[in-house]
Design a protein around this motif. Structure first.
Motif: not given
Length: 99
Positions: A25-34, A43-50, A58-69
């Motif tokens: 989650q830390d890694l993804m947040a840093r990449i998504w922020y960039k 910048e502030e909105t990106a910082r808050i989201f990340c 926030l729900t992890h993307p893998h969890s969302i995808r796995n439940h959708r499947q």
């Protein structure tokens, strides 16, 4: 971000931010922020989201995808428009590679 570039981005983040080595989650947040900033996001909105994502609020993307499947496997009426097309391609490849 292009897939071949993501390797270099992840490598750089792991080297620069040791805490990302133990937290997807830390890694993804840093990449998504960039990526948010590169896409012109505020910048502030990106910082808050990340921060929310990194902190597990926030729900992890893998969890969302796995439940959708899982749901789409069990509930045929909730499958997308491309499901049948993907199944046909899958059957074709299985015949080709698993004779």
């Amino acid at each position: 971000m292009k897939k071949k570039n993501i390797y270099e981005v992840v490598l750089d983040m792991l080297k620069r931010y040791p805490q990302s080595r133990d937290s997807d989650q830390d890694l993804m947040a840093r990449i998504w922020y960039k990526e948010f900033i590169s896409a012109g996001a505020n910048e502030e909105t990106a910082r808050i989201f990340c921060k929310l994502f990194k902190d597990g609020k926030l729900t992890h993307p893998h969890s969302i995808r796995n439940h959708r499947q899982e749901i789409q496997r069990d509930e045929q009426s909730l499958r997308g428009n491309t499901y049948a097309e993907r199944q046909k391609k899958s059957a074709k490849y299985k015949k080709q590679y698993f004779k």
